[in-house]
Design a protein around this motif. Structure first.
Motif, PDB file in Angstrom:
ATOM      1  N   GLU A  60     -64.274  45.045   4.964  1.00  0.00           N
ATOM      2  CA  GLU A  60     -63.666  44.131   5.938  1.00  0.00           C
ATOM      3  C   GLU A  60     -64.245  42.727   5.832  1.00  0.00           C
ATOM      4  O   GLU A  60     -63.505  41.740   5.875  1.00  0.00           O
ATOM      5  CB  GLU A  60     -63.869  44.658   7.369  1.00  0.00           C
ATOM      6  N   LYS A  61     -65.568  42.643   5.697  1.00  0.00           N
ATOM      7  CA  LYS A  61     -66.205  41.328   5.566  1.00  0.00           C
ATOM      8  C   LYS A  61     -65.630  40.577   4.375  1.00  0.00           C
ATOM      9  O   LYS A  61     -65.313  39.388   4.467  1.00  0.00           O
ATOM     10  CB  LYS A  61     -67.717  41.477   5.386  1.00  0.00           C
ATOM     11  N   LEU A  62     -65.516  41.260   3.254  1.00  0.00           N
ATOM     12  CA  LEU A  62     -64.993  40.612   2.055  1.00  0.00           C
ATOM     13  C   LEU A  62     -63.525  40.243   2.212  1.00  0.00           C
ATOM     14  O   LEU A  62     -63.085  39.198   1.732  1.00  0.00           O
ATOM     15  CB  LEU A  62     -65.182  41.513   0.833  1.00  0.00           C
ATOM     16  N   TYR A  63     -62.774  41.070   2.891  1.00  0.00           N
ATOM     17  CA  TYR A  63     -61.346  40.827   3.069  1.00  0.00           C
ATOM     18  C   TYR A  63     -61.075  39.622   3.975  1.00  0.00           C
ATOM     19  O   TYR A  63     -60.252  38.774   3.665  1.00  0.00           O
ATOM     20  CB  TYR A  63     -60.669  42.074   3.646  1.00  0.00           C
ATOM     21  N   PHE A  64     -61.810  39.552   5.064  1.00  0.00           N
ATOM     22  CA  PHE A  64     -61.526  38.534   6.075  1.00  0.00           C
ATOM     23  C   PHE A  64     -62.255  37.203   5.859  1.00  0.00           C
ATOM     24  O   PHE A  64     -61.862  36.189   6.430  1.00  0.00           O
ATOM     25  CB  PHE A  64     -61.845  39.055   7.477  1.00  0.00           C
ATOM     26  N   ASP A  65     -63.311  37.189   5.065  1.00  0.00           N
ATOM     27  CA  ASP A  65     -64.119  35.966   4.920  1.00  0.00           C
ATOM     28  C   ASP A  65     -64.034  35.457   3.478  1.00  0.00           C
ATOM     29  O   ASP A  65     -64.799  35.863   2.607  1.00  0.00           O
ATOM     30  CB  ASP A  65     -65.564  36.268   5.306  1.00  0.00           C
ATOM     31  N   GLU A  66     -63.119  34.524   3.251  1.00  0.00           N
ATOM     32  CA  GLU A  66     -62.895  34.011   1.900  1.00  0.00           C
ATOM     33  C   GLU A  66     -64.129  33.299   1.346  1.00  0.00           C
ATOM     34  O   GLU A  66     -64.458  33.454   0.169  1.00  0.00           O
ATOM     35  CB  GLU A  66     -61.701  33.058   1.874  1.00  0.00           C
ATOM     36  N   SER A  67     -64.818  32.540   2.174  1.00  0.00           N
ATOM     37  CA  SER A  67     -66.006  31.831   1.673  1.00  0.00           C
ATOM     38  C   SER A  67     -67.105  32.815   1.274  1.00  0.00           C
ATOM     39  O   SER A  67     -67.795  32.604   0.270  1.00  0.00           O
ATOM     40  CB  SER A  67     -66.513  30.811   2.683  1.00  0.00           C
ATOM     41  N   LEU A  68     -67.280  33.886   2.035  1.00  0.00           N
ATOM     42  CA  LEU A  68     -68.239  34.921   1.686  1.00  0.00           C
ATOM     43  C   LEU A  68     -67.840  35.573   0.365  1.00  0.00           C
ATOM     44  O   LEU A  68     -68.675  35.781  -0.516  1.00  0.00           O
ATOM     45  CB  LEU A  68     -68.322  35.976   2.791  1.00  0.00           C
ATOM     46  N   ARG A  69     -66.566  35.878   0.231  1.00  0.00           N
ATOM     47  CA  ARG A  69     -66.037  36.495  -0.991  1.00  0.00           C
ATOM     48  C   ARG A  69     -66.335  35.615  -2.206  1.00  0.00           C
ATOM     49  O   ARG A  69     -66.793  36.086  -3.238  1.00  0.00           O
ATOM     50  CB  ARG A  69     -64.539  36.711  -0.825  1.00  0.00           C
ATOM     51  N   ARG A  70     -66.087  34.325  -2.057  1.00  0.00           N
ATOM     52  CA  ARG A  70     -66.332  33.385  -3.171  1.00  0.00           C
ATOM     53  C   ARG A  70     -67.825  33.283  -3.494  1.00  0.00           C
ATOM     54  O   ARG A  70     -68.216  33.293  -4.661  1.00  0.00           O
ATOM     55  CB  ARG A  70     -65.775  32.012  -2.834  1.00  0.00           C
ATOM     56  N   LYS A  71     -68.661  33.161  -2.462  1.00  0.00           N
ATOM     57  CA  LYS A  71     -70.104  33.026  -2.666  1.00  0.00           C
ATOM     58  C   LYS A  71     -70.678  34.264  -3.344  1.00  0.00           C
ATOM     59  O   LYS A  71     -71.459  34.161  -4.299  1.00  0.00           O
ATOM     60  CB  LYS A  71     -70.801  32.780  -1.319  1.00  0.00           C
ATOM     61  N   ILE A  72     -70.298  35.431  -2.873  1.00  0.00           N
ATOM     62  CA  ILE A  72     -70.804  36.667  -3.464  1.00  0.00           C
ATOM     63  C   ILE A  72     -70.280  36.822  -4.889  1.00  0.00           C
ATOM     64  O   ILE A  72     -71.002  37.269  -5.780  1.00  0.00           O
ATOM     65  CB  ILE A  72     -70.457  37.874  -2.573  1.00  0.00           C
ATOM     66  N   GLY A  73     -69.040  36.409  -5.123  1.00  0.00           N
ATOM     67  CA  GLY A  73     -68.496  36.434  -6.477  1.00  0.00           C
ATOM     68  C   GLY A  73     -69.267  35.512  -7.412  1.00  0.00           C
ATOM     69  O   GLY A  73     -69.546  35.867  -8.564  1.00  0.00           O
ATOM     70  N   GLU A  74     -69.623  34.329  -6.929  1.00  0.00           N
ATOM     71  CA  GLU A  74     -70.435  33.402  -7.726  1.00  0.00           C
ATOM     72  C   GLU A  74     -71.804  34.009  -8.025  1.00  0.00           C
ATOM     73  O   GLU A  74     -72.327  33.879  -9.137  1.00  0.00           O
ATOM     74  CB  GLU A  74     -70.603  32.076  -6.994  1.00  0.00           C
ATOM     75  N   ASN A  75     -72.386  34.675  -7.027  1.00  0.00           N
ATOM     76  CA  ASN A  75     -73.681  35.340  -7.225  1.00  0.00           C
ATOM     77  C   ASN A  75     -73.566  36.448  -8.268  1.00  0.00           C
ATOM     78  O   ASN A  75     -74.489  36.664  -9.058  1.00  0.00           O
ATOM     79  CB  ASN A  75     -74.206  35.911  -5.913  1.00  0.00           C
ATOM     80  N   ALA A  76     -72.443  37.159  -8.255  1.00  0.00           N
ATOM     81  CA  ALA A  76     -72.228  38.232  -9.232  1.00  0.00           C
ATOM     82  C   ALA A  76     -72.183  37.646 -10.643  1.00  0.00           C
ATOM     83  O   ALA A  76     -72.777  38.199 -11.576  1.00  0.00           O
ATOM     84  CB  ALA A  76     -70.946  38.997  -8.923  1.00  0.00           C
ATOM     85  N   LYS A  77     -71.492  36.521 -10.810  1.00  0.00           N
ATOM     86  CA  LYS A  77     -71.421  35.889 -12.139  1.00  0.00           C
ATOM     87  C   LYS A  77     -72.800  35.416 -12.566  1.00  0.00           C
ATOM     88  O   LYS A  77     -73.184  35.566 -13.730  1.00  0.00           O
ATOM     89  CB  LYS A  77     -70.442  34.732 -12.137  1.00  0.00           C
ATOM     90  N   GLN A  78     -73.560  34.848 -11.648  1.00  0.00           N
ATOM     91  CA  GLN A  78     -74.907  34.389 -11.980  1.00  0.00           C
ATOM     92  C   GLN A  78     -75.803  35.559 -12.373  1.00  0.00           C
ATOM     93  O   GLN A  78     -76.614  35.455 -13.298  1.00  0.00           O
ATOM     94  CB  GLN A  78     -75.515  33.613 -10.810  1.00  0.00           C
ATOM     95  N   LEU A  79     -75.652  36.692 -11.694  1.00  0.00           N
ATOM     96  CA  LEU A  79     -76.404  37.894 -12.044  1.00  0.00           C
ATOM     97  C   LEU A  79     -76.054  38.328 -13.466  1.00  0.00           C
ATOM     98  O   LEU A  79     -76.940  38.699 -14.247  1.00  0.00           O
ATOM     99  CB  LEU A  79     -76.117  39.017 -11.042  1.00  0.00           C
TER     100      LEU A  79
END
Length: 104
Positions: A60-79
């Motif tokens: 739900e957090k990922l679905y409803f919060d686009e900025s969170l989704r983008r930030k976590i996605g950026e962190n995944a790429k950095q990882l």
């Protein structure tokens, strides 16, 4: 991942998610290193199998919060870059070889 699995693995599809800057959402068996790796690097939300309410809440957090989704996605790429790139692997090999040469 299946609750019946006894071996730990790093599914290749996660690397595909990471290269596309997608957040990771999943569940693993207890003791799986993937949970700490993803969660500690804020690259997604990994829970233990059976923690269905926590998994649902993270979805739900990922679905409803686009900025969170983008930030976590950026962190995944950095990882991915920091831990799984060719450069990262080469540096790790050089470090191991250096340590080996010092001990011989």
């Amino acid at each position: 991942m299946s609750a019946n699995h006894t071996a730990h693995n790093f599914p290749g599809k996660l690397l595909g998610y990471m290269v596309e800057s997608l957040p990771i959402l999943g569940s693993v068996n207890k003791g799986n290193d993937l949970l700490d790796l993803v969660n500690d690097n804020e690259a997604g939300f990994i829970h233990f199998n059976g923690e269905d309410e926590n998994l649902y809440s993270s979805a739900e957090k990922l679905y409803f919060d686009e900025s969170l989704r983008r930030k976590i996605g950026e962190n995944a790429k950095q990882l991915l870059i920091n831990q799984f790139s060719v450069n990262s692997a080469a540096k790790h090999i050089e470090k191991c070889l250096g340590a080996f040469n010092e001990n011989t």
